[in-house]
Motif scaffolding. Sequence first.
Motif, PDB file in Angstrom:
ATOM      1  N   ALA A  22       0.824  -1.197   0.000  1.00  0.00           N
ATOM      2  CA  ALA A  22       0.000   0.000   0.000  1.00  0.00           C
ATOM      3  C   ALA A  22       0.863   1.253   0.000  1.00  0.00           C
ATOM      4  CB  ALA A  22      -0.925   0.005   1.210  1.00  0.00           C
ATOM      5  N   LEU A  23       0.434   2.252  -0.728  1.00  0.00           N
ATOM      6  CA  LEU A  23       1.090   3.552  -0.677  1.00  0.00           C
ATOM      7  C   LEU A  23       0.783   4.206   0.653  1.00  0.00           C
ATOM      8  CD1 LEU A  23       0.064   4.877  -4.200  1.00  0.00           C
ATOM      9  CD2 LEU A  23       2.198   3.776  -3.566  1.00  0.00           C
ATOM     10  N   THR A  24       1.579   5.191   1.020  1.00  0.00           N
ATOM     11  CA  THR A  24       1.261   5.963   2.212  1.00  0.00           C
ATOM     12  C   THR A  24       0.073   6.865   1.900  1.00  0.00           C
ATOM     13  OG1 THR A  24       2.690   7.818   1.623  1.00  0.00           O
ATOM     14  CG2 THR A  24       3.701   5.984   2.845  1.00  0.00           C
ATOM     15  N   GLU A  25      -0.600   7.355   2.931  1.00  0.00           N
ATOM     16  CA  GLU A  25      -1.719   8.269   2.704  1.00  0.00           C
ATOM     17  C   GLU A  25      -1.260   9.509   1.968  1.00  0.00           C
ATOM     18  OE1 GLU A  25      -4.633   9.197   5.650  1.00  0.00           O
ATOM     19  OE2 GLU A  25      -4.275   7.310   6.705  1.00  0.00           O
ATOM     20  N   GLU A  26      -0.040   9.972   2.264  1.00  0.00           N
ATOM     21  CA  GLU A  26       0.474  11.167   1.605  1.00  0.00           C
ATOM     22  C   GLU A  26       0.652  10.916   0.107  1.00  0.00           C
ATOM     23  OE1 GLU A  26       1.667   9.846   4.369  1.00  0.00           O
ATOM     24  OE2 GLU A  26       1.129  11.393   5.835  1.00  0.00           O
ATOM     25  N   GLU A  27       1.185   9.737  -0.250  1.00  0.00           N
ATOM     26  CA  GLU A  27       1.370   9.409  -1.661  1.00  0.00           C
ATOM     27  C   GLU A  27       0.028   9.286  -2.377  1.00  0.00           C
ATOM     28  OE1 GLU A  27       5.560   6.900  -1.491  1.00  0.00           O
ATOM     29  OE2 GLU A  27       3.659   5.885  -1.045  1.00  0.00           O
ATOM     30  N   LEU A  28      -0.948   8.687  -1.704  1.00  0.00           N
ATOM     31  CA  LEU A  28      -2.256   8.547  -2.311  1.00  0.00           C
ATOM     32  C   LEU A  28      -2.947   9.894  -2.466  1.00  0.00           C
ATOM     33  CD1 LEU A  28      -3.291   5.260  -0.567  1.00  0.00           C
ATOM     34  CD2 LEU A  28      -3.279   5.611  -3.032  1.00  0.00           C
ATOM     35  N   GLU A  29      -2.798  10.770  -1.489  1.00  0.00           N
ATOM     36  CA  GLU A  29      -3.377  12.110  -1.618  1.00  0.00           C
ATOM     37  C   GLU A  29      -2.771  12.833  -2.806  1.00  0.00           C
ATOM     38  OE1 GLU A  29      -5.772  14.408   0.006  1.00  0.00           O
ATOM     39  OE2 GLU A  29      -6.439  12.331   0.052  1.00  0.00           O
ATOM     40  N   GLU A  30      -1.448  12.672  -2.997  1.00  0.00           N
ATOM     41  CA  GLU A  30      -0.802  13.318  -4.144  1.00  0.00           C
ATOM     42  C   GLU A  30      -1.357  12.751  -5.450  1.00  0.00           C
ATOM     43  OE1 GLU A  30       3.678  14.331  -5.828  1.00  0.00           O
ATOM     44  OE2 GLU A  30       3.416  13.410  -3.855  1.00  0.00           O
ATOM     45  N   LEU A  31      -1.629  11.444  -5.447  1.00  0.00           N
ATOM     46  CA  LEU A  31      -2.221  10.821  -6.623  1.00  0.00           C
ATOM     47  C   LEU A  31      -3.607  11.380  -6.898  1.00  0.00           C
ATOM     48  CD1 LEU A  31      -2.468   8.704  -8.852  1.00  0.00           C
ATOM     49  CD2 LEU A  31      -3.093   7.027  -7.096  1.00  0.00           C
ATOM     50  N   PHE A  32      -4.447  11.464  -5.869  1.00  0.00           N
ATOM     51  CA  PHE A  32      -5.792  12.004  -6.052  1.00  0.00           C
ATOM     52  C   PHE A  32      -5.738  13.433  -6.573  1.00  0.00           C
ATOM     53  CE2 PHE A  32      -7.166   8.822  -2.722  1.00  0.00           C
ATOM     54  CZ  PHE A  32      -7.933   8.075  -3.595  1.00  0.00           C
ATOM     55  N   ARG A  33      -4.879  14.245  -5.965  1.00  0.00           N
ATOM     56  CA  ARG A  33      -4.797  15.649  -6.375  1.00  0.00           C
ATOM     57  C   ARG A  33      -4.333  15.766  -7.824  1.00  0.00           C
ATOM     58  NH1 ARG A  33      -8.167  15.944  -3.965  1.00  0.00           N
ATOM     59  NH2 ARG A  33      -8.105  15.441  -1.761  1.00  0.00           N
ATOM     60  N   SER A  34      -3.353  14.942  -8.219  1.00  0.00           N
ATOM     61  CA  SER A  34      -2.817  15.044  -9.577  1.00  0.00           C
ATOM     62  C   SER A  34      -3.862  14.638 -10.615  1.00  0.00           C
ATOM     63  CB  SER A  34      -1.571  14.170  -9.723  1.00  0.00           C
ATOM     64  OG  SER A  34      -1.893  12.800  -9.574  1.00  0.00           O
ATOM     65  N   LEU A  35      -4.826  13.811 -10.212  1.00  0.00           N
ATOM     66  CA  LEU A  35      -5.865  13.411 -11.158  1.00  0.00           C
ATOM     67  C   LEU A  35      -6.767  14.568 -11.542  1.00  0.00           C
ATOM     68  CD1 LEU A  35      -7.021   9.959  -9.748  1.00  0.00           C
ATOM     69  CD2 LEU A  35      -5.748  10.391 -11.845  1.00  0.00           C
TER      70      LEU A  35
END
Length: 285
Positions: A57-70
């Motif tokens: 699993a990615l960290t929450e910070e990495e996933l948030e960056e993914l969501f934002r970049s989308l």
Amino acid sequence: MEKRNGKKIFKVAAGISGLAAVFLLGGWFGSILYGRQAKEAKREPETEAVLQPPKVALTEEELEELFRSLKEPALLSQQQKAEEAAENQKAEEEIDFDYLWAVNPDIVAWITIPGTNIDYPVLQHPSDDSYYLTHNLDGSYGYPGCIYIESLNAADFSDPNTVLYGHNLKAKTMFTELHKFENKDFFEEYNEVILYLPDRTLHYRIFAAHVYDDRHLLYSFDFSDADIYAGFLKSIYDIRDMSANIDRTFEVTAQDRIISMETCISGEDNREKRYLVHAVLQEDK
């Protein structure tokens, strides 16, 4: 309900450049599609999936960056914005769903709630209703999971009541900021929910936020039955809990379509209580 102006165009190029930093961090770009070529493709048998090594699993910070970049907008100059406003009178946001589906074909919508950081894709797994409770956008196992709806609801939000689920997390991601509606002043100031679908945009008005028990709404109520649906709505307006915020100046009836957004309550036994925020459809265009 407040109208959202301005136009955001979510282009593949902008999204890919935004994602690049995230992909370089973990080198996991190839796993994002996790074995599915298209939303219509037949899912491999569950037994085969179990034999595969578990995703990290990615960290929450990495996933948030993914969501934002989308949802990274291609910025327009002030002159371009003015020209477009003059031409169109009213500019509506657009989401590039072709790009989103390349990332994960289970994405059915995008939800935005002004005044909060809730600005995420909404997913619906084709066979496992609880999948996105414990899986992330890239298919990895763990938190924060995703905002999702179950197969009991239509993906086009045409049901009388569509229920959306999301975790309540210490990092204040996913549906954590639904709890902002516990504050009466906030509840009165912010009452809009926007759902972007592939073919149209839905605007909702929030009319209730309250603590509820842990019953499964879609199993407990047949919302297709007008009398049962009306009784459910009445039960909301009848709430007298001082912690609840209910807009009793605004009537919602069984002829309306609503969404019910659900998350857990910190410090409470999650098997006993949930926090719900309801909103009624105002515009479908």
